[in-house]
Design a protein around this motif. Sequence first.
Motif, PDB file in Angstrom:
ATOM      1  N   LEU A 154       0.831  -1.199   0.000  1.00  0.00           N
ATOM      2  CA  LEU A 154       0.000   0.000   0.000  1.00  0.00           C
ATOM      3  C   LEU A 154       0.867   1.251   0.000  1.00  0.00           C
ATOM      4  N   ILE A 155       0.455   2.237  -0.790  1.00  0.00           N
ATOM      5  CA  ILE A 155       1.115   3.545  -0.809  1.00  0.00           C
ATOM      6  C   ILE A 155       0.089   4.577  -0.358  1.00  0.00           C
ATOM      7  N   THR A 156       0.467   5.417   0.593  1.00  0.00           N
ATOM      8  CA  THR A 156      -0.525   6.278   1.210  1.00  0.00           C
ATOM      9  C   THR A 156       0.075   7.536   1.820  1.00  0.00           C
ATOM     10  N   PHE A 157      -0.786   8.523   2.048  1.00  0.00           N
ATOM     11  CA  PHE A 157      -0.410   9.694   2.840  1.00  0.00           C
ATOM     12  C   PHE A 157      -0.772   9.482   4.310  1.00  0.00           C
ATOM     13  N   ASP A 158      -1.530   8.406   4.602  1.00  0.00           N
ATOM     14  CA  ASP A 158      -2.030   8.161   5.951  1.00  0.00           C
ATOM     15  C   ASP A 158      -0.924   7.741   6.906  1.00  0.00           C
ATOM     16  N   LYS A 159      -0.801   8.463   8.012  1.00  0.00           N
ATOM     17  CA  LYS A 159       0.179   8.123   9.046  1.00  0.00           C
ATOM     18  C   LYS A 159      -0.520   7.717  10.343  1.00  0.00           C
ATOM     19  N   GLU A 160      -1.859   7.631  10.292  1.00  0.00           N
ATOM     20  CA  GLU A 160      -2.617   7.290  11.488  1.00  0.00           C
ATOM     21  C   GLU A 160      -2.406   5.833  11.866  1.00  0.00           C
ATOM     22  N   ALA A 187      -4.251  -2.144   7.974  1.00  0.00           N
ATOM     23  CA  ALA A 187      -3.431  -2.703   6.891  1.00  0.00           C
ATOM     24  C   ALA A 187      -2.739  -3.987   7.339  1.00  0.00           C
ATOM     25  N   ILE A 188      -2.225  -3.980   8.571  1.00  0.00           N
ATOM     26  CA  ILE A 188      -1.571  -5.180   9.106  1.00  0.00           C
ATOM     27  C   ILE A 188      -2.580  -6.318   9.203  1.00  0.00           C
ATOM     28  N   ASP A 189      -3.779  -6.017   9.694  1.00  0.00           N
ATOM     29  CA  ASP A 189      -4.824  -7.042   9.818  1.00  0.00           C
ATOM     30  C   ASP A 189      -5.219  -7.593   8.450  1.00  0.00           C
ATOM     31  N   ALA A 190      -5.091  -6.765   7.415  1.00  0.00           N
ATOM     32  CA  ALA A 190      -5.450  -7.197   6.062  1.00  0.00           C
ATOM     33  C   ALA A 190      -4.346  -8.026   5.415  1.00  0.00           C
ATOM     34  N   GLY A 191      -3.224  -8.172   6.112  1.00  0.00           N
ATOM     35  CA  GLY A 191      -2.149  -9.021   5.617  1.00  0.00           C
ATOM     36  C   GLY A 191      -1.260  -8.389   4.565  1.00  0.00           C
ATOM     37  N   VAL A 192      -1.173  -7.041   4.556  1.00  0.00           N
ATOM     38  CA  VAL A 192      -0.312  -6.405   3.555  1.00  0.00           C
ATOM     39  C   VAL A 192       1.155  -6.712   3.853  1.00  0.00           C
ATOM     40  N   PHE A 193       1.964  -6.722   2.815  1.00  0.00           N
ATOM     41  CA  PHE A 193       3.393  -6.988   2.965  1.00  0.00           C
ATOM     42  C   PHE A 193       4.214  -5.699   2.980  1.00  0.00           C
ATOM     43  N   GLY A 194       3.621  -4.614   2.487  1.00  0.00           N
ATOM     44  CA  GLY A 194       4.352  -3.357   2.457  1.00  0.00           C
ATOM     45  C   GLY A 194       3.437  -2.180   2.701  1.00  0.00           C
ATOM     46  N   TYR A 195       3.985  -1.129   3.310  1.00  0.00           N
ATOM     47  CA  TYR A 195       3.208   0.079   3.624  1.00  0.00           C
ATOM     48  C   TYR A 195       4.168   1.252   3.491  1.00  0.00           C
ATOM     49  N   ILE A 196       3.989   2.042   2.434  1.00  0.00           N
ATOM     50  CA  ILE A 196       4.929   3.113   2.118  1.00  0.00           C
ATOM     51  C   ILE A 196       4.210   4.457   2.072  1.00  0.00           C
ATOM     52  N   LEU A 197       4.823   5.467   2.663  1.00  0.00           N
ATOM     53  CA  LEU A 197       4.276   6.813   2.575  1.00  0.00           C
ATOM     54  C   LEU A 197       4.581   7.384   1.188  1.00  0.00           C
ATOM     55  N   LYS A 198       3.601   8.087   0.620  1.00  0.00           N
ATOM     56  CA  LYS A 198       3.738   8.559  -0.757  1.00  0.00           C
ATOM     57  C   LYS A 198       4.937   9.476  -0.962  1.00  0.00           C
ATOM     58  N   GLU A 202       9.628   6.085   8.161  1.00  0.00           N
ATOM     59  CA  GLU A 202       9.025   7.321   8.632  1.00  0.00           C
ATOM     60  C   GLU A 202       7.694   7.077   9.344  1.00  0.00           C
ATOM     61  N   ILE A 203       7.156   5.860   9.243  1.00  0.00           N
ATOM     62  CA  ILE A 203       5.878   5.567   9.888  1.00  0.00           C
ATOM     63  C   ILE A 203       6.047   5.375  11.383  1.00  0.00           C
ATOM     64  N   ALA A 204       7.150   4.748  11.795  1.00  0.00           N
ATOM     65  CA  ALA A 204       7.353   4.363  13.188  1.00  0.00           C
ATOM     66  C   ALA A 204       7.111   5.475  14.207  1.00  0.00           C
ATOM     67  N   PRO A 205       7.631   6.704  13.992  1.00  0.00           N
ATOM     68  CA  PRO A 205       7.407   7.749  14.995  1.00  0.00           C
ATOM     69  C   PRO A 205       5.945   8.088  15.223  1.00  0.00           C
ATOM     70  N   ASN A 206       5.081   7.746  14.277  1.00  0.00           N
ATOM     71  CA  ASN A 206       3.659   8.051  14.403  1.00  0.00           C
ATOM     72  C   ASN A 206       2.875   6.929  15.093  1.00  0.00           C
ATOM     73  N   LEU A 207       3.529   5.786  15.328  1.00  0.00           N
ATOM     74  CA  LEU A 207       2.855   4.668  15.975  1.00  0.00           C
ATOM     75  C   LEU A 207       3.148   4.714  17.465  1.00  0.00           C
ATOM     76  N   LYS A 208       2.485   5.624  18.143  1.00  0.00           N
ATOM     77  CA  LYS A 208       2.806   5.916  19.541  1.00  0.00           C
ATOM     78  C   LYS A 208       2.698   4.687  20.433  1.00  0.00           C
ATOM     79  N   HIS A 209       1.637   3.937  20.257  1.00  0.00           N
ATOM     80  CA  HIS A 209       1.440   2.775  21.132  1.00  0.00           C
ATOM     81  C   HIS A 209       2.540   1.745  20.938  1.00  0.00           C
ATOM     82  N   ASN A 210       2.933   1.574  19.716  1.00  0.00           N
ATOM     83  CA  ASN A 210       3.902   0.524  19.420  1.00  0.00           C
ATOM     84  C   ASN A 210       5.345   0.935  19.649  1.00  0.00           C
ATOM     85  N   THR A 211       5.648   2.224  19.555  1.00  0.00           N
ATOM     86  CA  THR A 211       7.039   2.635  19.608  1.00  0.00           C
ATOM     87  C   THR A 211       7.453   3.218  20.944  1.00  0.00           C
TER      88      THR A 211
END
Length: 209
Positions: free
Chosen positions: A80-86, A93-104, A128-137
């Motif tokens: 998936l390619i997206t502007f979404d950082k939420e 996306a993880i629950d949907a079984g995606v293999f990749g998640y890239i910011l546009k 660049e996604i990691a800093p936005n995943l507060k719960h996980n990081t």
Amino acid sequence: MNTTIVIADDHPLMLRGLTDFLTSKGFNIIGSAQDGNTAYNLIVKLEPEIAVLDIRMPHKTGLEIAQACKKHKLPTKVILITFDKEEEVYDQAIDAGVFGYILKEFAVEEIETCIKQVLTGKPYFSKEIAPNLKHNTIVKPKNLELLTKSELKIVRLISENKTSQDIANEFSISIRTVDKHRSNMVAKLNLDKKPTSLAIWANINKAFL
């Protein structure tokens, strides 16, 4: 290289740019679309190795396509390619079984590396996604203490995208033993049994390993 790829994005310039870039790198773009329904139909018909999808498209989102691919057990690996950082979108996306998640904004920089890694069966997620995943990081996972010293050593290598063969060589043990450790960790950490779940968990919690 001849890796078969379907690309979908409702922005013509983005679609053309990715198509031209990946073609120049030797990938085989066998289909492209500007809406989700067309993209999903192409995936079903052509069964590409990889589908590079924008999340937000008319008629069917990239996330919905990934969910449908998982439901119908299609062989295509979704990026998936997206502007979404939420975090919520990322978790879906993880629950949907995606293999990749890239910011546009980093798509051209990361897409080639992402595809090559996904082809080996390893997930790839924009750094660049990691800093936005507060719960996980920020919050240390409570179940980390359940892992043995050996399991911690192995999961550290998994976070570095090492294969079972790499890990077996590192510790002079059999692949079967490594896979047993992997299964034990999946159970202890209460993870989904999808092949990529442990690698995703390891990458998210890399700072604590």
